[in-house]
Design a protein around this motif. Structure first.
Motif, PDB file in Angstrom:
ATOM      1  N   UNK A 264       0.843  -1.195   0.000  1.00  0.00           N
ATOM      2  CA  UNK A 264       0.000   0.000   0.000  1.00  0.00           C
ATOM      3  C   UNK A 264       0.879   1.245   0.000  1.00  0.00           C
ATOM      4  N   UNK A 265       1.901   1.244   0.842  1.00  0.00           N
ATOM      5  CA  UNK A 265       2.807   2.397   0.901  1.00  0.00           C
ATOM      6  C   UNK A 265       3.600   2.533  -0.395  1.00  0.00           C
ATOM      7  N   UNK A 266       4.030   1.415  -0.929  1.00  0.00           N
ATOM      8  CA  UNK A 266       4.805   1.455  -2.159  1.00  0.00           C
ATOM      9  C   UNK A 266       3.968   1.959  -3.328  1.00  0.00           C
ATOM     10  N   UNK A 267       2.711   1.567  -3.385  1.00  0.00           N
ATOM     11  CA  UNK A 267       1.848   2.063  -4.454  1.00  0.00           C
ATOM     12  C   UNK A 267       1.625   3.565  -4.325  1.00  0.00           C
ATOM     13  N   UNK A 268       1.478   4.044  -3.103  1.00  0.00           N
ATOM     14  CA  UNK A 268       1.299   5.474  -2.894  1.00  0.00           C
ATOM     15  C   UNK A 268       2.563   6.238  -3.288  1.00  0.00           C
ATOM     16  N   UNK A 269       3.730   5.632  -3.073  1.00  0.00           N
ATOM     17  CA  UNK A 269       5.002   6.279  -3.410  1.00  0.00           C
ATOM     18  C   UNK A 269       5.320   6.203  -4.897  1.00  0.00           C
ATOM     19  N   UNK A 270       4.556   5.419  -5.659  1.00  0.00           N
ATOM     20  CA  UNK A 270       4.755   5.296  -7.093  1.00  0.00           C
ATOM     21  C   UNK A 270       3.982   6.412  -7.790  1.00  0.00           C
ATOM     22  N   UNK A 271       4.699   7.341  -8.420  1.00  0.00           N
ATOM     23  CA  UNK A 271       4.038   8.502  -9.023  1.00  0.00           C
ATOM     24  C   UNK A 271       3.034   8.112 -10.096  1.00  0.00           C
ATOM     25  N   UNK A 272       3.278   7.017 -10.811  1.00  0.00           N
ATOM     26  CA  UNK A 272       2.362   6.586 -11.866  1.00  0.00           C
ATOM     27  C   UNK A 272       0.997   6.214 -11.309  1.00  0.00           C
ATOM     28  N   UNK A 273       0.950   5.784 -10.044  1.00  0.00           N
ATOM     29  CA  UNK A 273      -0.316   5.425  -9.411  1.00  0.00           C
ATOM     30  C   UNK A 273      -1.274   6.610  -9.378  1.00  0.00           C
ATOM     31  N   UNK A 274      -0.730   7.811  -9.324  1.00  0.00           N
ATOM     32  CA  UNK A 274      -1.555   9.010  -9.174  1.00  0.00           C
ATOM     33  C   UNK A 274      -1.822   9.716 -10.492  1.00  0.00           C
ATOM     34  N   UNK A 275      -1.324   9.179 -11.597  1.00  0.00           N
ATOM     35  CA  UNK A 275      -1.509   9.843 -12.891  1.00  0.00           C
ATOM     36  C   UNK A 275      -2.984   9.941 -13.251  1.00  0.00           C
ATOM     37  N   UNK A 276      -3.396  11.126 -13.663  1.00  0.00           N
ATOM     38  CA  UNK A 276      -4.785  11.342 -14.055  1.00  0.00           C
ATOM     39  C   UNK A 276      -4.867  12.596 -14.910  1.00  0.00           C
TER      40      UNK A 276
END
Length: 330
Positions: free
Chosen positions: A246-258
């Protein structure tokens, strides 16, 4: 009320230092006379015309350090030039240093910041809380707070709060892409320039565990563990039993791309220990959301500020920033 801070104009630049561009402006005005053979006796001439060349160094910009939070690391340095009586507000650049999220300091980028003021920008270099004492997302929180501080006190430096971009190197580049992608990034900053950003910490963790991993990649792998305070594949923390992923996904900038994220310029060298795959993944996610993004590969093995050794890098960055920070809507 304007923000309070420590006054202090830094000493004139000397040689390069870690985190700074390879080539710096000369430190002071000087005169020089051509040197070659022995000088002729007094009253005689050898037919050679001697001359003095005067090298003029631009006046240093104003500078001041401010606190954007209570923690000792929550400090920001401002570099700006005194505006004329009818000057329009200027665009600003927030600069975030690298150092594996574990170390580093804003002072390493003061020469780069001063150089940007000659291009018409107001430059800000910020520190942020470091791992492992401060765990993710503390670093992103601090970057957001530094940005909010600039906008709140924009009149202090004659800054247009609607024309701010962020430049980051290495782990600071990761934070820069987070600013541009987290939430409605395009409403926060007009553009992002990231040099060697490890945009996907989990990918960095994997690369650092390979048999052919370099020492720098191995260090980055351990830094990821310190950043998120957990080992991938395990439960993170004693409270709540949150999965480390969960933390790693939040730290992945691509996860937040929109849609609506800030346009980005992402740069790596061909031999960078943070490979270009760290940016192509983010670029694909941004393009899928309709966000303009450019990924550049530079010949060499430089990392972060080392990319500035290429003669085309700095002018390219400035041109890109000026295009993104033109007056009017983004």
């Amino acid at each position: 009320m304007p923000p309070t801070g420590e006054t202090g104009t830094a000493s004139p630049p000397g040689g390069p230092r870690t985190g700074a561009p390879e080539s710096q402006p000369p430190s002071s005005s000087s005169t020089s006379r051509p040197r070659g053979g022995a000088a002729p006796p007094d009253g005689e001439t050898d037919g050679t015309v001697s001359a003095e060349a005067v090298m003029v160094t631009p006046e240093l910009p104003r500078s001041r350090t401010y606190s954007y939070g209570e923690h000792p690391r929550q400090r920001i340095d401002a570099y700006w030039r005194k505006p004329g009586p009818r000057a329009t507000p200027r665009p600003a650049i927030l600069i975030l240093h690298g150092g594996y999220w574990l170390r580093g300091d804003k002072s390493g980028w003061k020469y780069f910041a001063r150089r940007l003021t000659e291009e018409g920008f107001v430059a800000m270099t910020a520190n942020y809380r470091l791992a492992p004492k401060a765990q993710w997302p503390a670093q992103r929180d601090d970057a957001q707070s530094a940005l909010a501080f600039i906008k709140k006190h924009a009149r202090q430096w004659n800054v247009d709060p609607q024309r701010i971009a962020v430049v980051g190197a290495s782990s600071g580049g990761h934070l820069a892409t987070q600013l541009g992608a987290f939430g409605n990034g395009g409403s926060q900053v007009r553009g992002v320039v990231a040099l060697s950003p490890p945009n996907n910490p989990y990918l960095a963790y994997q690369d650092g565990g390979k048999a052919d991993a370099t020492p720098s990649q191995q260090t980055l792998r351990q830094a990821v563990v310190s950043l998120v305070n957990c080992v991938p594949g395990t439960v993170a923390g004693a409270v709540g039993g949150e999965d480390c992923g969960v933390r790693l996904r939040d730290a992945n900038s691509a996860t937040h791309a929109s849609a609506g994220d800030a346009p980005m310029l992402l740069m790596h060298t061909t031999g960078d220990f943070v490979p270009i795959a760290q940016s192509t993944g983010l670029a694909g996610a941004l393009r899928g959301a309709g966000v303009p993004v450019e990924v550049k590969k530079i010949e060499g093995n430089g990392h972060a500020s080392g990319l500035l050794a290429d003669e085309h890098t700095y002018p390219g960055i400035v041109t890109w920033l000026k295009n993104r920070l033109k007056p009017g809507p983004a």
